[in-house]
Design a protein around this motif. Structure first.
Motif, PDB file in Angstrom:
ATOM      1  N   TYR A 117      -8.046   3.196   3.207  1.00 44.64           N
ATOM      2  CA  TYR A 117      -8.309   4.563   2.716  1.00 44.64           C
ATOM      3  C   TYR A 117      -7.041   5.239   2.206  1.00 44.64           C
ATOM      4  O   TYR A 117      -7.102   6.340   1.677  1.00 44.64           O
ATOM      5  N   GLY A 118      -5.899   4.622   2.420  1.00 45.39           N
ATOM      6  CA  GLY A 118      -4.673   5.179   1.847  1.00 45.39           C
ATOM      7  C   GLY A 118      -3.849   6.009   2.805  1.00 45.39           C
ATOM      8  O   GLY A 118      -2.842   6.582   2.418  1.00 45.39           O
ATOM      9  N   PRO A 175      -0.260   3.599   2.944  1.00 48.34           N
ATOM     10  CA  PRO A 175      -0.258   2.813   1.710  1.00 48.34           C
ATOM     11  C   PRO A 175       0.612   1.563   1.856  1.00 48.34           C
ATOM     12  O   PRO A 175       1.416   1.477   2.789  1.00 48.34           O
ATOM     13  N   LYS A 202       0.805  -4.695  -6.767  1.00 48.72           N
ATOM     14  CA  LYS A 202       0.755  -3.427  -7.507  1.00 48.72           C
ATOM     15  C   LYS A 202       1.784  -2.491  -6.883  1.00 48.72           C
ATOM     16  O   LYS A 202       2.155  -2.667  -5.727  1.00 48.72           O
ATOM     17  N   HIS A 203       2.184  -1.531  -7.635  1.00 46.49           N
ATOM     18  CA  HIS A 203       3.217  -0.628  -7.126  1.00 46.49           C
ATOM     19  C   HIS A 203       2.608   0.646  -6.589  1.00 46.49           C
ATOM     20  O   HIS A 203       2.002   1.401  -7.331  1.00 46.49           O
ATOM     21  N   THR A 204       2.807   0.848  -5.342  1.00 44.36           N
ATOM     22  CA  THR A 204       2.453   2.140  -4.777  1.00 44.36           C
ATOM     23  C   THR A 204       3.696   3.013  -4.921  1.00 44.36           C
ATOM     24  O   THR A 204       4.800   2.513  -4.805  1.00 44.36           O
ATOM     25  N   PRO A 205       3.522   4.304  -5.204  1.00 43.23           N
ATOM     26  CA  PRO A 205       4.722   5.152  -5.257  1.00 43.23           C
ATOM     27  C   PRO A 205       5.505   5.034  -3.955  1.00 43.23           C
ATOM     28  O   PRO A 205       4.926   4.829  -2.897  1.00 43.23           O
ATOM     29  N   ASN A 206       6.777   5.159  -4.041  1.00 47.22           N
ATOM     30  CA  ASN A 206       7.612   5.096  -2.847  1.00 47.22           C
ATOM     31  C   ASN A 206       7.499   6.428  -2.102  1.00 47.22           C
ATOM     32  O   ASN A 206       8.355   7.305  -2.192  1.00 47.22           O
ATOM     33  N   TRP A 207       6.403   6.560  -1.365  1.00 51.53           N
ATOM     34  CA  TRP A 207       6.082   7.852  -0.753  1.00 51.53           C
ATOM     35  C   TRP A 207       7.153   8.327   0.214  1.00 51.53           C
ATOM     36  O   TRP A 207       7.430   9.527   0.303  1.00 51.53           O
TER      37      TRP A 207
END
Lengths: 482, 482
Positions: A26-27, A30, A85-90
């Motif tokens: 669900y994120g 991430p 895939k690239h998740t933003p670097n939260w």
């Protein structure tokens, strides 16, 4: 919060693995992000650590998470074998921003309280449930309510509440004002935030008391202000210091908490009030008067606010219901010249579009009800009782180890510890022993001071809380001797 | 608001002089500050201007105020003959601060609406009273309420509300999430404010739609961000533009309002959504999805949010009750990875210490009630009806003078005017004629665009409002021809 179902036929470790997989997909966590530790999860879910270890193994075998020794468990970036895939670097985003995070000690305290709700809480600067007028407010809420409008409110705040505050400020605080000079805020915190963001610019110098609540607020640093100290002794700040700071640094504003100051509990002496106003008027310098505690005065008449004797219009007066009624109402106010009210109301519209009408309506009803006076009487009596319980416990558990001046109002007791101990170590040891307090350095003082809020714990917790604190202190000083 | 008592034996002008003297002495208008003009005061108090002129003369003769031709009337600095004292230069303080004031047009509109409540309001982007579920909320409020706690709330927001939102987001928006991924805010405005203050630093480049609501918010400039435009056409923004901006300016975040965009009403095309998410994932770029209008979709199924098809965790999803229930509740939310929720919750504690529990409790009750679905049905039907009324009026009153795409959801209609007119002059002329709207330049577009909100005026005001607007437009274009 989710807990595994012990009646279910599905093994606990599988339930936990499913639950974590859901949170990941669900994120909430991430790809690449750090999961809570096995130990912490086990504690939160009320299971053995070995169960969580098994759940993690399951998720690892599915390629959903990865563990590396020493750096914890992270969500896999190559989830389910799909092309990366690239998740933003939260986490980098979370570390950025011009607005600074809270002080580490404050975050530590909040985290400890969230994880261990059973901790005895001498840290949160608010009233316990039984000191708040919850019954009175519930009664008011249960009277027939009519809501005539639920659109964006007047930017200055709900008009009937401002009208009720005009009477309240006159009757209880000796302040003559008009509804158009009042801005309703969500509490003193928002009033201070609006002032630092909208009336001061980065690089501006301001004077704040030392020690003071202002130190605990990174918002001053977030606004890029240069902070200069006004030392507080048993009579409050010395107004002459303001003149010195003005000459040296051209300070543009002074922040004062004159009545039962947070954290020291001192009351600014009458002569110093007059001197302060004279200096302010001589220098054309605005004074922000933060006045949340006055009506808690245990026995004497509450001290008058500076605003009530301000003949030159130098004072921005800040008040709130948080410390005398209920912090959860989120209702505070500012009394200021019209130009200032307009400027701050305009800015607040941009930040949050104002407050909900509902709690403002409740607050207005409370002010107009017959409950205010009896509630305040009961509050004062109970605070005095708790203060005395705290003193008794300190004398019994820490004889000769703490010094303090007995406060005559407010929610806090400011103590100097005689043994030399490290603030952070003492806090950790206290948490281990089941109690939290605020280390004095949070308020800008040297190590070795402690603020105990006696309004927040239950009556029956005060003595055992101090005993746990004494234990922690003893552990630290004994260790050192070994 | 105070009005003179026409039954009293004291002459009106004396009553007004006394009233002004009080406001001055209470500090609403400190020495040196500007008083409202005679004309404006007369209007506010409902008296002839000559009466106010007489009151001013009275105050002048007492030395309380001074008038100078061309620069208005000010409070005397040498009040009552006492030695001059220095009041802080409040107007200079009000002009300072790093946080910028609202756009001049927005302040002008708000001022006009405050001074002339009878204006027909096509400007305020909210629901009229009869479109809000006020009866339902009143009913809920009048059910027995119990309040168990009125202290500082969980920094992420009231837990039962977050739990209710998990179901709501799943059922109505196809978003799978967990309560620990939700931050309750006071609305989309506060969500955006927290993001710009805490996740971005001064100098950072971000992409916003053009035209867009974001342009109307000086908060982006206050945070020191560099804004780059994503032009919006009838299919929404073009994702390829994001790649270009990223290459050129290293944008760090993208703000998108994909469903019934404010102000244009467009819906981002399905292919462009997928393309957008692919580009975001390719560049590791966070997308802020502001989604307040979807559930107003008049006939079709509401468009799905980006968040519901976001497999890489690139989306920060923002929602609120302001545009679909009641803006006065002040309840919004953000769905974000855990690290972001924690960071923003911590910062929000410093700004305002969170929201009142009371409206959060009401919102949770509303979500769990059987009222949501019927309310939304009624809302959609009524919005469609109003949209059609507006179109009918535009066609009747401004034939051939306006172009627009008919929106299929949302509260606004975005119109291009055929005659060339000056935004500001048109607004002033419209106010004179009894109607307000928002000039398109507020949203970053060229002059000659207008946003009409058809959700705010009463049904019976729509046609006469457009007629007043047509009159204003005619006056301007006629004048030019002369």
């Amino acid at each position: 919060m989710w807990k595994p179902d012990r009646q279910s036929k599905q093994p606990l470790y599988e339930q936990i693995a499913d639950h974590l997989e859901r949170r990941i997909s669900y994120g909430e966590f991430p790809p690449g992000s750090l999961l809570p530790s096995e130990r912490k999860l086990a504690e939160q879910l009320g299971v053995n650590r070995s169960t969580v270890v098994q759940s993690f193994a399951e998720l690892r075998s599915m390629g959903i998470i990865e563990s590396r020794t020493g750096s914890g468990t992270r969500v896999s970036k190559y989830k389910w074998g799909i092309t990366p895939k690239h998740t933003p670097n939260w986490s980098r985003y979370a570390e950025g921003g011009s607005f600074l995070p809270n002080q580490p000690f404050m975050r530590r305290i909040r985290k400890a309280l969230t994880e261990h709700p059973s901790l005895i809480d001498f840290a949160s600067g608010e009233l316990s449930k039984d000191l708040s007028p919850i019954d009175e407010i519930t009664t008011l809420l249960n009277e027939p309510q009519s809501i005539s409008y639920l659109g964006y409110d007047n930017p200055q705040g709900y008009t009937p509440l401002r009208q009720a505050l005009v009477s309240y400020l006159r009757d209880y605080r000796g302040i003559q004002t008009t509804e158009s000079s009042i801005l309703i805020t969500s509490g003193s915190q928002q009033s201070l935030y609006l002032i630092t963001q909208c009336l001061l610019s980065p690089g501006d110098a301001v004077a704040i008391e030392d020690p003071s609540y202002c130190y605990s607020l990174p918002m001053f640093q977030s606004a890029g202000l240069r902070l200069f100290r006004l030392p507080v002794d048993q009579d409050g700040a010395r107004p002459e210091d303001i003149r010195t700071l003005y000459k040296k640094h051209r300070i543009k504003m002074v922040f004062i908490n004159p009545n039962f100051q947070n954290p020291t509990g001192t009351v600014l002496k009458a002569e110093q009030r007059i001197q302060l106003l004279n200096i302010a008027s001589e220098l054309g310098l605005p004074i922000v008067e933060d006045d949340p505690f006055s009506l808690t005065a245990y026995k004497e008449t509450p001290p008058s606010p500076l605003k009530s004797i301000d003949s030159t219009g130098s004072i921005l007066h800040i008040g709130s219901f948080s410390k005398i009624a209920a912090s959860g109402l989120r209702i505070g106010w500012m009394v200021a010249p019209h130009t200032i009210v307009e400027r701050l109301a305009d800015a607040r519209q941009q930040m949050d579009f104002g407050l909900s009408v509902i709690p403002q309506q409740v607050a207005a009803q409370f002010l107009k009800s017959p409950y205010v006076e009896p509630h305040l009487d009961r509050l004062r009596m109970n605070l005095l009782f708790r203060r005395d319980l705290l003193i008794e416990a300190l004398e019994k558990e820490l004889p000769g180890l703490v010094c303090y001046t007995i406060p005559q109002g407010g929610l806090h007791m400011w103590c100097k510890l005689v043994p030399k101990v490290h603030d952070g170590k003492l806090l950790e040891e206290a948490i281990k022993n089941g109690v939290v307090f605020v280390p004095g350095s949070v308020y800008g003082s040297d190590s070795g001071f402690v603020r105990f809020t006696f309004a927040r714990p239950q009556v029956e917790e005060i003595s055992s809380g101090v005993s746990k604190f004494a234990k922690a202190l003893q552990n630290l000083t004994n260790n050192r001797r070994e």
